[in-house]
Design a protein around this motif. Sequence first.
Motif, PDB file in Angstrom:
ATOM      1  N   SER A 121      17.629   7.350  -6.876  1.00  0.00           N
ATOM      2  CA  SER A 121      16.324   7.949  -6.598  1.00  0.00           C
ATOM      3  C   SER A 121      15.383   6.954  -5.923  1.00  0.00           C
ATOM      4  O   SER A 121      14.321   7.337  -5.442  1.00  0.00           O
ATOM      5  CB  SER A 121      15.702   8.496  -7.882  1.00  0.00           C
ATOM      6  OG  SER A 121      15.553   7.468  -8.835  1.00  0.00           O
ATOM      7  N   GLY A 163      18.570   7.590   6.648  1.00  0.00           N
ATOM      8  CA  GLY A 163      17.332   7.635   5.867  1.00  0.00           C
ATOM      9  C   GLY A 163      16.176   7.030   6.631  1.00  0.00           C
ATOM     10  O   GLY A 163      16.238   6.856   7.855  1.00  0.00           O
ATOM     11  N   ALA A 164      15.118   6.706   5.911  1.00  0.00           N
ATOM     12  CA  ALA A 164      13.896   6.226   6.563  1.00  0.00           C
ATOM     13  C   ALA A 164      13.220   5.213   5.657  1.00  0.00           C
ATOM     14  O   ALA A 164      13.703   4.928   4.568  1.00  0.00           O
ATOM     15  CB  ALA A 164      12.967   7.411   6.826  1.00  0.00           C
ATOM     16  N   ARG A 165      12.110   4.682   6.129  1.00  0.00           N
ATOM     17  CA  ARG A 165      11.385   3.689   5.325  1.00  0.00           C
ATOM     18  C   ARG A 165      10.267   4.329   4.522  1.00  0.00           C
ATOM     19  O   ARG A 165       9.609   3.670   3.734  1.00  0.00           O
ATOM     20  CB  ARG A 165      10.796   2.622   6.252  1.00  0.00           C
ATOM     21  CG  ARG A 165      11.865   1.789   6.909  1.00  0.00           C
ATOM     22  CD  ARG A 165      11.358   0.891   8.015  1.00  0.00           C
ATOM     23  NE  ARG A 165       9.922   0.830   8.151  1.00  0.00           N
ATOM     24  CZ  ARG A 165       9.288   0.038   8.990  1.00  0.00           C
ATOM     25  NH1 ARG A 165       9.974  -0.779   9.762  1.00  0.00           N
ATOM     26  NH2 ARG A 165       7.982   0.047   9.078  1.00  0.00           N
ATOM     27  N   VAL A 166      10.030   5.607   4.754  1.00  0.00           N
ATOM     28  CA  VAL A 166       8.949   6.296   4.037  1.00  0.00           C
ATOM     29  C   VAL A 166       9.491   6.948   2.757  1.00  0.00           C
ATOM     30  O   VAL A 166      10.697   7.151   2.623  1.00  0.00           O
ATOM     31  CB  VAL A 166       8.274   7.359   4.929  1.00  0.00           C
ATOM     32  CG1 VAL A 166       7.214   6.727   5.795  1.00  0.00           C
ATOM     33  CG2 VAL A 166       9.284   8.107   5.784  1.00  0.00           C
ATOM     34  N   VAL A 167       8.580   7.316   1.854  1.00  0.00           N
ATOM     35  CA  VAL A 167       9.019   7.768   0.527  1.00  0.00           C
ATOM     36  C   VAL A 167       9.666   9.149   0.557  1.00  0.00           C
ATOM     37  O   VAL A 167      10.279   9.571  -0.417  1.00  0.00           O
ATOM     38  CB  VAL A 167       7.850   7.773  -0.495  1.00  0.00           C
ATOM     39  CG1 VAL A 167       7.347   6.359  -0.715  1.00  0.00           C
ATOM     40  CG2 VAL A 167       6.723   8.698  -0.062  1.00  0.00           C
ATOM     41  N   LYS A 168       9.547   9.833   1.665  1.00  0.00           N
ATOM     42  CA  LYS A 168      10.092  11.178   1.736  1.00  0.00           C
ATOM     43  C   LYS A 168      10.690  11.382   3.124  1.00  0.00           C
ATOM     44  O   LYS A 168      10.007  11.165   4.119  1.00  0.00           O
ATOM     45  CB  LYS A 168       8.915  12.146   1.577  1.00  0.00           C
ATOM     46  CG  LYS A 168       9.197  13.390   0.791  1.00  0.00           C
ATOM     47  CD  LYS A 168       7.874  14.093   0.558  1.00  0.00           C
ATOM     48  CE  LYS A 168       8.067  15.465   0.014  1.00  0.00           C
ATOM     49  NZ  LYS A 168       6.812  16.202  -0.063  1.00  0.00           N
ATOM     50  N   SER A 169      11.939  11.764   3.205  1.00  0.00           N
ATOM     51  CA  SER A 169      12.520  12.148   4.498  1.00  0.00           C
ATOM     52  C   SER A 169      13.785  12.932   4.228  1.00  0.00           C
ATOM     53  O   SER A 169      14.629  12.517   3.438  1.00  0.00           O
ATOM     54  CB  SER A 169      12.861  10.918   5.347  1.00  0.00           C
ATOM     55  OG  SER A 169      13.531  11.329   6.529  1.00  0.00           O
ATOM     56  N   VAL A 170      13.904  14.096   4.873  1.00  0.00           N
ATOM     57  CA  VAL A 170      15.143  14.873   4.730  1.00  0.00           C
ATOM     58  C   VAL A 170      15.830  15.024   6.084  1.00  0.00           C
ATOM     59  O   VAL A 170      16.667  15.907   6.252  1.00  0.00           O
ATOM     60  CB  VAL A 170      14.890  16.259   4.090  1.00  0.00           C
ATOM     61  CG1 VAL A 170      14.409  16.122   2.664  1.00  0.00           C
ATOM     62  CG2 VAL A 170      13.915  17.089   4.915  1.00  0.00           C
ATOM     63  N   ALA A 171      15.484  14.162   7.027  1.00  0.00           N
ATOM     64  CA  ALA A 171      16.090  14.263   8.362  1.00  0.00           C
ATOM     65  C   ALA A 171      17.441  13.559   8.370  1.00  0.00           C
ATOM     66  O   ALA A 171      17.529  12.387   8.001  1.00  0.00           O
ATOM     67  CB  ALA A 171      15.161  13.617   9.388  1.00  0.00           C
ATOM     68  N   ALA A 176       0.829  -1.206   0.000  1.00  0.00           N
ATOM     69  CA  ALA A 176       0.000   0.000   0.000  1.00  0.00           C
ATOM     70  C   ALA A 176       0.863   1.256   0.000  1.00  0.00           C
ATOM     71  O   ALA A 176       0.502   2.271  -0.595  1.00  0.00           O
ATOM     72  CB  ALA A 176      -0.920  -0.005   1.221  1.00  0.00           C
ATOM     73  N   ASP A 177       2.003   1.188   0.667  1.00  0.00           N
ATOM     74  CA  ASP A 177       2.878   2.366   0.734  1.00  0.00           C
ATOM     75  C   ASP A 177       3.931   2.370  -0.356  1.00  0.00           C
ATOM     76  O   ASP A 177       4.732   3.297  -0.457  1.00  0.00           O
ATOM     77  CB  ASP A 177       3.544   2.439   2.110  1.00  0.00           C
ATOM     78  CG  ASP A 177       2.515   2.671   3.189  1.00  0.00           C
ATOM     79  OD1 ASP A 177       1.620   3.492   2.950  1.00  0.00           O
ATOM     80  OD2 ASP A 177       2.589   2.014   4.234  1.00  0.00           O
ATOM     81  N   GLN A 178       3.981   1.298  -1.135  1.00  0.00           N
ATOM     82  CA  GLN A 178       4.932   1.180  -2.245  1.00  0.00           C
ATOM     83  C   GLN A 178       6.377   1.331  -1.771  1.00  0.00           C
ATOM     84  O   GLN A 178       7.176   2.078  -2.351  1.00  0.00           O
ATOM     85  CB  GLN A 178       4.570   2.181  -3.351  1.00  0.00           C
ATOM     86  CG  GLN A 178       3.160   1.902  -3.890  1.00  0.00           C
ATOM     87  CD  GLN A 178       2.679   2.868  -4.945  1.00  0.00           C
ATOM     88  OE1 GLN A 178       3.243   3.938  -5.114  1.00  0.00           O
ATOM     89  NE2 GLN A 178       1.628   2.513  -5.649  1.00  0.00           N
TER      90      GLN A 178
END
Lengths: 484, 346
Positions: B114, B132-140, B59-61
């Motif tokens: 990418s 990084g993270a497991r979500v499609v967007k993270s700049v932390a 679902a989250d691709q």
Amino acid sequence: MASVEKRLSDLLGARRVLTAPDALLAWECDGFTVHKARPRAVVLPESTAEVQAVVRVLHGERVPFVPRGAGTCLSGGPTAGPDAVVIDLARMKQVLRVDAEDLFAVVQPGVVNVELTAAVRHLGLHYAPDPSSQTVCTIGGNLAENSGGPHCFKYGMTQDHVLDAVVVLPDGEIARLGDAGGPRPPGVLDLLGVFCGSEGTFGIATEITVRLCRDQQAVRTLLASFASMADACRAVSAIVHKGLVPAALEILDRATIQAVEASVYRAGYPSDAAAVLLVELDGPPDVIAEEADEVRAAFAAHGALRSEEATDAAERKRLWKGRKGAFGAMGRLSTDLYVLDGVVPRSALERALDGIAAIGARHGVTITNVFHAGDGNLHPNIPFDGRDAAETARVVAAGREILQLCVDLGGSISGEHGVGAEKLDHFGMMYGAADRDVMARVRAAFDPHGRCNPGKALPSRGACAEPAKWPQMVARVLDAERPQ
Amino acid sequence: MSAFAPRSAAELADWLAARPGRVRLVGSGSRAARVGAPAADVHEVRLAGIATIDRLDAADQTCSVDCGLPRAELDAALQPHGLELPCPGGGTIGGLFAADPLGAAAHGGQSPRSLLLGVEGLLADGTAFRSGARVVKSVAGFDVHKLLVGSEGRLYAATRLHLRLKPRPRAEAWFCRDGLSDADALAAFARLRAEPVGPAAVQLRRDRHGCALVGRIAGRAAFVRGQLAQHGLAEAACAWTDHLAADAPGEVVAGLARFTAVAGLCAAVPAAATLLWHGGGRFEAALPDAAASDALLAAAAALGVHARVVATTHPARRDRGSPIDPGATRLAAALRTALDPHGIFV
Ligand SMILES: Cc1cc2nc3c(=O)[nH]c(=O)nc-3n(C[C@H](O)[C@H](O)[C@H](O)COP(=O)(O)OP(=O)(O)OC[C@H]3O[C@@H](n4cnc5c(N)ncnc54)[C@H](O)[C@@H]3O)c2cc1C
């Protein structure tokens, strides 16, 4: 020995070196107004050579410095302490080259995002990353923050569009980090990949090569209103589940709709709706006609109250006006606005929004939401009165809980606004001491002396384990500013 | 040379913490054909045994996979969910991302950099870290994970990778036009590139039989049919080639070229040699001898194209080619020292 300021004036001329306290006022904060500090000086270089000369002087004198674009950052990134010099790049605003065949442009860092697209529109091209601040923010700031925007769901973040950068390193040396052919020539580390999003702490980008995209043949913009936020989120999931990749999938909640409709950004959104979902499709006309039917079916399946579609460019502009003006509209509601920026897996949006509402209620603060639903990138907004230290502390505490919630749901403390000064205390929610230390090593490879935008993006050693000290910091800043 | 094949990241961490000496990280081993066997005192660490799919969130691709997972296994796991990892390349997932030999399959397409959202990694002393993270967007945090891409196992060992996935297109068709002259192939390529929605993958292969244009058009069925018809292309079996044969005699030159430079590259490659250019910009040329390589390198320099020798039987000629920017070279060395101060990963 001449003072630093004198040496900088010798380089740039006195008019491009600002030191008078009043003149420095405009540089005392960015869009994160809670964190204010006046820099030691501001310099206004106009070329790579001038930036290099300035950095060499500052490096030699061991003076910290902070690069700055338009100052629209929302995490305190370009705010400099009283010992640091701001290197303001806003005068470096030339588009140096456009190559319509190989689809790239070379720009100075101070080029405003939307002006790059304006410069290539006649060629049927555009620059894809579109932060909502795009009429003001610069390509240099976008690179440093790895900025996103509504259309990044389909087209990716700044990182996916930058091919090359000339960077003045913190010791004044120059490095080229990519190639017009692509960001990483074979056999070379992805230096550009790690520079992008380094929040001005790895050096100053003075020439940036970006990919240009061809304009799509057709665009369709649809808006649906829903009786509940849950329905709107489920419609998003349904659209994505069908395998559609809309150019944008944006949601505004009831309070944001009402703020927009009461402002100059009025877009005709239904003010009785609990949420509106804005969907943009782009591509060949017959392809997006089919996609629009599927989107409408998803609206209907999830109980949309109404839906409409822009019939021409003016209509499309109207539908987007409310979304693009949402922060501005919210800003009118109070003296200060805390714009948060957390990410959750898209499938957790509903849970996140319920949790945010509960946090707001617990802390007695109003929280409104406007967000990039396709990416799960939430922007909870908290209007407040920054002169009220107690209220500010409650806002900060609520913000912290919201970001913890995002992390607990498997997400991130920032999707696009960066850590800056704002989220140093939140860093430990995502990363442990070993993670921080590895990042610190990478930073030291670029800036061994830690003089380029110090105190930003990465907390100091040990801070990952510390409790938040932010409310106290805010109170101190407020105390310092209170008339004696 | 000794070999070690850990079954888990923890096992590898313990082994590295014991300071075994210099280490070469190996995925499926495809790089060995190009870079040769390691020195006698180097331990080969075979990562193919760390190979599970930790998480697949359809679902989250997104998904999280171990470094040794074969690309083919991931593709098979994604298929029933209507998802794909839309970049070319094979071997293990860790090896694909660490080597990034191909970049994107088309201009503006997805490349490993990418699609990489984050990593769990081990430094040479066994210290575990995340980026990084497991979500499609993270700049932390700084994107230490992006440094994996192209590091060729010489910065850290990525034991788990968090990846972004994309929906499989509703329809797709491969095409292959061969026997073309250079000019005709480039003209056909230019027409495809001029489409607002270009091919999802496209490559130009030039050998002694002439030029061939290979590609994949993806989207809705009517769109795919329409594009094939408009460009006079017939649907064909997939003839995509990642690399030129690794055992080709002579030398291999690899580089990165803009579309407008490809005609110049074609002209500089002898008719009997082979040139493979991917629409994302990467190219490889298999040349009969050092003189032919040097001629191509000279042409590349004149065209402003990055190129260098990546495979040769003369070790001294390896990496000959475009000078790498001195500032970038200095940074790369500083990063290597920062992350692997004792030069363990070779
Ligand atoms: C109303 C509003 C809406 C916004 N919407 C979005 C959005 O949709 N998406 C999004 O991602 N962000 C958004 N932002 C945040 C902000 O606009 C972006 O972070 C933007 O990229 C900052 O650009 P800037 O030119 O203002 O940079 P600044 O704010 O001046 O600086 C940002 C950081 O970049 C560094 N920096 C600046 N220039 C350089 C350079 N040339 N080299 C190295 N470092 C440099 C600075 O030191 C600082 O750390 C929004 C902000 C506002 C106020």
